[in-house]
Structures are given as C-alpha cells and as structure tokens.
Write an enzyme that holds these catalytic residues in place. Sequence first.
Site, PDB file in Angstrom:
ATOM      1  CB  CYS A   1      -1.117  -0.044   1.301  1.00 47.08           C
ATOM      2  SG  CYS A   1      -2.247  -1.390   1.033  1.00 47.08           S
TER       3      CYS A   1
HETATM    4  N1  LIG Z   1      -3.821  -5.271   1.410  1.00 48.40           N
HETATM    5  C1  LIG Z   1      -3.761  -4.259   2.449  1.00 48.40           C
HETATM    6  O1  LIG Z   1      -3.224  -4.260   3.489  1.00 48.40           O
HETATM    7  C2  LIG Z   1      -4.704  -3.381   2.367  1.00 48.40           C
HETATM    8  C3  LIG Z   1      -5.323  -2.150   3.346  1.00 48.40           C
HETATM    9  C4  LIG Z   1      -5.963  -1.298   3.045  1.00 48.40           C
HETATM   10  C5  LIG Z   1      -6.478  -1.113   1.823  1.00 48.40           C
HETATM   11  N2  LIG Z   1      -6.183  -1.842   0.792  1.00 48.40           N
HETATM   12  C6  LIG Z   1      -6.862  -1.663  -0.673  1.00 48.40           C
HETATM   13  O2  LIG Z   1      -7.845  -2.613  -0.937  1.00 48.40           O
HETATM   14  C7  LIG Z   1      -7.883  -2.868  -2.156  1.00 48.40           C
HETATM   15  C8  LIG Z   1      -7.774  -4.442  -2.280  1.00 48.40           C
HETATM   16  O3  LIG Z   1      -6.598  -4.654  -1.947  1.00 48.40           O
HETATM   17  P1  LIG Z   1      -6.271  -6.317  -1.612  1.00 48.40           P
HETATM   18  O4  LIG Z   1      -4.814  -6.270  -0.745  1.00 48.40           O
HETATM   19  O5  LIG Z   1      -7.390  -6.809  -0.756  1.00 48.40           O
HETATM   20  O6  LIG Z   1      -6.056  -6.969  -3.088  1.00 48.40           O
HETATM   21  P2  LIG Z   1      -5.830  -8.602  -3.472  1.00 48.40           P
HETATM   22  O7  LIG Z   1      -4.852  -8.521  -4.779  1.00 48.40           O
HETATM   23  O8  LIG Z   1      -5.535  -9.097  -2.184  1.00 48.40           O
HETATM   24  O9  LIG Z   1      -7.469  -8.895  -3.441  1.00 48.40           O
HETATM   25  C9  LIG Z   1      -8.070  -8.295  -4.926  1.00 48.40           C
HETATM   26  C10 LIG Z   1      -9.005  -9.490  -5.216  1.00 48.40           C
HETATM   27  O10 LIG Z   1      -9.742  -8.776  -6.137  1.00 48.40           O
HETATM   28  C11 LIG Z   1     -10.041  -9.867  -7.328  1.00 48.40           C
HETATM   29  N3  LIG Z   1     -10.576  -9.313  -8.738  1.00 48.40           N
HETATM   30  C12 LIG Z   1      -9.816  -8.625  -9.510  1.00 48.40           C
HETATM   31  N4  LIG Z   1     -10.744  -8.008 -10.431  1.00 48.40           N
HETATM   32  C13 LIG Z   1     -12.117  -8.373 -10.074  1.00 48.40           C
HETATM   33  C14 LIG Z   1     -13.417  -8.222 -10.702  1.00 48.40           C
HETATM   34  N5  LIG Z   1     -13.484  -7.543 -11.762  1.00 48.40           N
HETATM   35  N6  LIG Z   1     -14.293  -8.770  -9.883  1.00 48.40           N
HETATM   36  C15 LIG Z   1     -14.323  -9.417  -8.832  1.00 48.40           C
HETATM   37  N7  LIG Z   1     -12.851  -9.868  -8.241  1.00 48.40           N
HETATM   38  C16 LIG Z   1     -11.949  -9.382  -8.832  1.00 48.40           C
HETATM   39  C17 LIG Z   1      -8.602 -10.522  -7.598  1.00 48.40           C
HETATM   40  O11 LIG Z   1      -8.755 -11.837  -8.080  1.00 48.40           O
HETATM   41  C18 LIG Z   1      -8.250 -10.599  -6.274  1.00 48.40           C
HETATM   42  O12 LIG Z   1      -8.579 -11.884  -5.223  1.00 48.40           O
HETATM   43  C19 LIG Z   1      -6.965  -2.073  -2.768  1.00 48.40           C
HETATM   44  O13 LIG Z   1      -7.348  -0.910  -3.336  1.00 48.40           O
HETATM   45  C20 LIG Z   1      -6.070  -1.648  -1.730  1.00 48.40           C
HETATM   46  O14 LIG Z   1      -5.167  -0.717  -1.998  1.00 48.40           O
HETATM   47  C21 LIG Z   1      -5.254  -2.894   0.935  1.00 48.40           C
END
Ligand SMILES: NC(=O)c1ccc[n+]([C@@H]2O[C@H](COP(=O)([O-])OP(=O)(O)OC[C@H]3O[C@@H](n4cnc5c(N)ncnc54)[C@H](O)[C@@H]3O)[C@@H](O)[C@H]2O)c1
Length: 286
Positions: free
Chosen positions: A245
């Site tokens: 992030c």
């Molecule tokens: N990881 C963290 O610690 C964290 C913390 C706060 C905020 N965020 C934010 O949260 C968001 C998600 O991050 P994450 O770490 O969970 O990502 P991630 O990559 O772990 O998970 C995202 C998921 O979305 C799926 N995906 C992609 N396109 C899709 C679609 N069209 N329909 C359905 N599913 C789909 C992917 O296959 C994946 O499983 C990002 O914007 C990130 O910046 C992440």
Amino acid sequence: MDLSIVGSGVIGQATGFGFSKFGHNLVFYDINEKTLATLKDSGHNISQSLLGAVQNSDVIFVCVPTPTVDGLMDFGIMQDAIVGIGEALREVDGYRVVVVRSTVLPSTTRCKVVPLLERYSKLTAGDDFGVCMNPEFLREKTAFEDFLNPDRVVIGEFDKRSGDLLEKVYSSFDAPVIRTSLDSAEMIKYASNLFLATKISFFNEMYIFCQKLGVDSELLGKAVSLDPRIGEYGVYGGRPFDGKCLPKDLEAFSSFVKTLDVNPKLLDAVSHVNTEVDSFNKKVRK
Ligand SMILES: NC(=O)c1ccc[n+]([C@@H]2O[C@H](COP(=O)([O-])OP(=O)(O)OC[C@H]3O[C@@H](n4cnc5c(N)ncnc54)[C@H](O)[C@@H]3O)[C@@H](O)[C@H]2O)c1
C-alpha cells in the site's frame, strides 16, 4: 443482513470473515476461480457469478485492486467490477448499497463510480440504489484481527439513506463511526497512509544521521516511541517502507495533486528519503 464481497483477496476476506463473525450472511465473489474454490472448501458461501452475488445481498462491498501504474492510479480493474455491478443491478429488484472498500483517489467514487453504476444499471443513485466509500485501515499481516478491532469506521456517503444502511452493518462494532462525504472518506484514507510513510521516512533520515554519528538508532527509536504522542510504529530506522500500500498510494497521490497544480514538496521528500535509505543500506553492507 445479506452482504456480498466483490474481490475476495486480503481486504475482501477480512471484511467478509469479520462480518460473518458478527452474524451477517456473506457471499463471496471473485474472478479468480481458485480463490472461490478455496473459500468454498473452507465452508464459505460463494457465487460463481457477479449477478448471483448482487442478487443475494443488501450491501455489496467492492474490494478489488487499485494498483499504481506508471505513477498513476489504475482504475481499470475497479471499472470492470463496477460496470458488472451496474449491469447486475439492472436485473434485480429492490434497493441495495454499493460500497467502495478499495483505496481510490479523492473524487473517484463521486465522479467515476456513481456515473458508471447509473449508466450500466439505468437506475438513479439515491432513489434506486445507494453508494458509500468505506476505506479500510488494516495491516495485511493482522488483517482479520485489525478488521474486528478498528480504531474508527469511516463512512463516506452519497446520501443519508446509503450511510444509514452501512452504519447498521457495523452496529455491533465497538468503534467511533465517522459519517462524511465520499471525497472526504477517500482523502482520510490517503492522509492516514501518507502520514505513516512520512513517519517512516523521518525515522529513516534519523537513522542515517545516527549511523554517521555512531549513535544507536534502535535505542533512539525505543526511547522516542515511549512518548505516547509518537508511538512505536515506524520509529526503527533503516527499513524503507515497502508492501502493497504505502509505495503505491504515495506515488499515485503525489501525481494526483500535481494535476491540481500543487507541488507536494513533503511527499516528494518522503519518497526521496525512502530510496535514499535503501541505497545507504546497500553502501553500508558493502
Ligand atoms: N492489503 C492491504 O493491506 C490493504 C489495506 C487497506 C486497503 N487496501 C486496498 O484494498 C484494495 C484491495 O486490496 P487487496 O490487498 O485486498 O488486493 P488483493 O489482490 O489481495 O485482492 C483483490 C481481489 O480482487 C479480485 N478481482 C480482481 N478483479 C476483479 C473483478 N473484476 N471482480 C471480482 N474480483 C476481482 C482478485 O482476483 C483478488 O482476489 C486495494 O485498493 C488496496 O489498496 C489494501
């Protein structure tokens, strides 16, 4: 309540597992079939289609990636998910709230997500469906525990009805709820991450000074952190920030404010120190 998760990765699973623990009915959706199969095998409800997920939920949490590509936030993955949700809303009856959980730049939900949902659903936000922006502040390593014990719940709302429904989903949580506009919720998330990056760069600069002076930077970190106004996060220098992030959000936000004709001097320095401490470490190790 009936809730669905669109994008069942780190944030999607922490959100889904957490809300299940509080008694809500969850259905997970993801474009990655392996992810869905693993969730199913561990006893969670999944939907093979986005329509199925939308149909079976009052509130849809969008947790898809928002990577930084060539210095800019890439909205493409989110756009695909939102178009799909819009099309699904067109097929179902009843009021639902779409909640953006992903980190998106200020004005994205209002200027991109809401118009796309309206265009593809042929419905009107506020009348036919609701929209919220509900950022997540958890740490990846302790995602589930952090989700269950938030310091605050930030609800950016398109209108009062959307915010009321989302606040109901969080009613069992013991945390202050901050109700605000969509843009403000997006900005709160960036301010949090940018401050953490700034704090880490500050202590990395202290670390470089300590190395030059022969002062123990770990002891300095410990001693400084005992001031409750400072705390322990990020005070041990010599460790540039990485992870999913902070680097991506810092880069995307700096580029974004430059389009507003603002020079992010401090943020540029934060980024510079982060690269510098990395080179400093490599030189010291040689
Ligand atoms: N990881 C963290 O610690 C964290 C913390 C706060 C905020 N965020 C934010 O949260 C968001 C998600 O991050 P994450 O770490 O969970 O990502 P991630 O990559 O772990 O998970 C995202 C998921 O979305 C799926 N995906 C992609 N396109 C899709 C679609 N069209 N329909 C359905 N599913 C789909 C992917 O296959 C994946 O499983 C990002 O914007 C990130 O910046 C992440």
